[in-house]
Enzyme design. Structure first.
Site, short mmCIF file in Angstrom:
data_model
loop_
_atom_site.label_atom_id
_atom_site.label_comp_id
_atom_site.label_asym_id
_atom_site.label_seq_id
_atom_site.Cartn_x
_atom_site.Cartn_y
_atom_site.Cartn_z
N ASP A 4 -137.02 3.34 -61.24
CA ASP A 4 -136.66 2.06 -61.87
C ASP A 4 -137.11 1.98 -63.33
O ASP A 4 -137.23 0.88 -63.88
CB ASP A 4 -137.23 0.87 -61.08
CG ASP A 4 -136.67 0.81 -59.67
OD1 ASP A 4 -135.49 1.15 -59.49
OD2 ASP A 4 -137.43 0.43 -58.75
N ARG A 5 -137.40 3.13 -63.94
CA ARG A 5 -137.75 3.22 -65.35
C ARG A 5 -139.04 2.49 -65.71
O ARG A 5 -139.28 2.18 -66.88
CB ARG A 5 -136.60 2.73 -66.24
CG ARG A 5 -135.29 3.47 -66.03
CD ARG A 5 -134.27 3.18 -67.10
NE ARG A 5 -134.73 3.64 -68.41
CZ ARG A 5 -134.67 4.91 -68.83
NH1 ARG A 5 -134.22 5.86 -68.03
NH2 ARG A 5 -135.09 5.23 -70.04
N LEU A 6 -139.87 2.22 -64.75
CA LEU A 6 -141.18 1.61 -65.04
C LEU A 6 -142.18 2.76 -65.24
O LEU A 6 -143.10 2.95 -64.46
CB LEU A 6 -141.61 0.68 -63.90
CG LEU A 6 -142.69 -0.35 -64.26
CD1 LEU A 6 -142.19 -1.30 -65.35
CD2 LEU A 6 -143.12 -1.12 -63.03
#
Length: 228
Positions: A199-201
């Site tokens: 989730d690109r975190l």
């Protein structure tokens, strides 16, 4: 030049990320570990784990980036070799500030370096030059790096001239290190570790220089986290 640990550590899961508890007090041990992991993985997928994007600026302040191979890595910093009359060398002579990045997409990892360059001493340069394959050493002599070429034929003619000048006798010392060829090491002021997450975190752990020590000196670095 420090040699990689040959032990294969296996693939890295993007979800692993990077937590402060897993980060040492200075950047070098983690840089060394990540490079060794990438080298081991690269033997399986055919990638070039030491490919490093290097950014300089020209006389007008315009950025200039290219890919080199990281040829040196120890507590003093990463380093590379080049023609000392190349564009990158001319730009670094005028402005020694540099930024560089090692990126390993398959491992979901990257390391960013920022700092100033310093020349690699001639003994180290000679030792590395003499370890190169014959053809690579010959090309260092044949190429006026960054200069215009009339065509492929000009390059091949120059290479043939060097072949006749330095015939392959199987001894590295038969071909001297060109005076116009050398290396640079990055004396880092900042080292950032990027680790991918779902989730690109993503995780970004940054070391910022606070003292005069090398990359292995925990008393010379402050650690922080940046948002992705």
């Amino acid at each position: 030049m420090a040699r990689p640990d040959p032990e294969h550590t296996g693939p890295v899961d993007a979800a692993d990320g990077l937590l402060e508890a897993d980060v040492p007090g200075a950047p070098y041990p983690l840089v060394r570990s990540w490079v060794d992991t990438a080298l081991a993985a690269g033997r399986d997928d055919g990638s070039e784990p030491t490919a490093m994007a290097v950014a300089t600026v020209d006389a007008d302040g315009r950025p200039n980036v290219r890919t080199v191979l990281m040829r040196f890595l120890d507590e003093r910093g990463p380093g590379f070799v080049t023609n000392l009359e190349s564009t990158k060398a001319e730009e670094l002579s005028a402005n020694p500030r540099i930024a560089a990045t090692l990126t390993w997409p398959a491992l979901h990892r990257a390391v960013r370096f920022r700092g100033l360059v310093e020349p690699v001493d001639r003994e180290e340069v000679a030792a590395y030059f003499n370890s190169r394959p014959y053809g690579s050493r010959l090309s260092a002599w044949a190429s006026d790096q960054s200069r215009p070429a009339a065509g492929r034929g000009q390059l091949e003619q120059r290479w043939q001239e060097m072949l006749e000048r330095f015939p392959d006798r199987g001894e590295p010392g038969d071909m001297p290190v060109p005076d116009f060829w050398g290396g640079y090491r990055i004396r880092c002021d900042e080292v950032e570790f990027w680790a991918g997450r779902v989730d690109r975190l993503h995780d970004r752990i940054v070391f910022t220089r606070t003292g005069d020590g090398d990359l292995a000196d925990p008393h010379s670095w402050a650690r922080s986290r940046r948002q992705p």
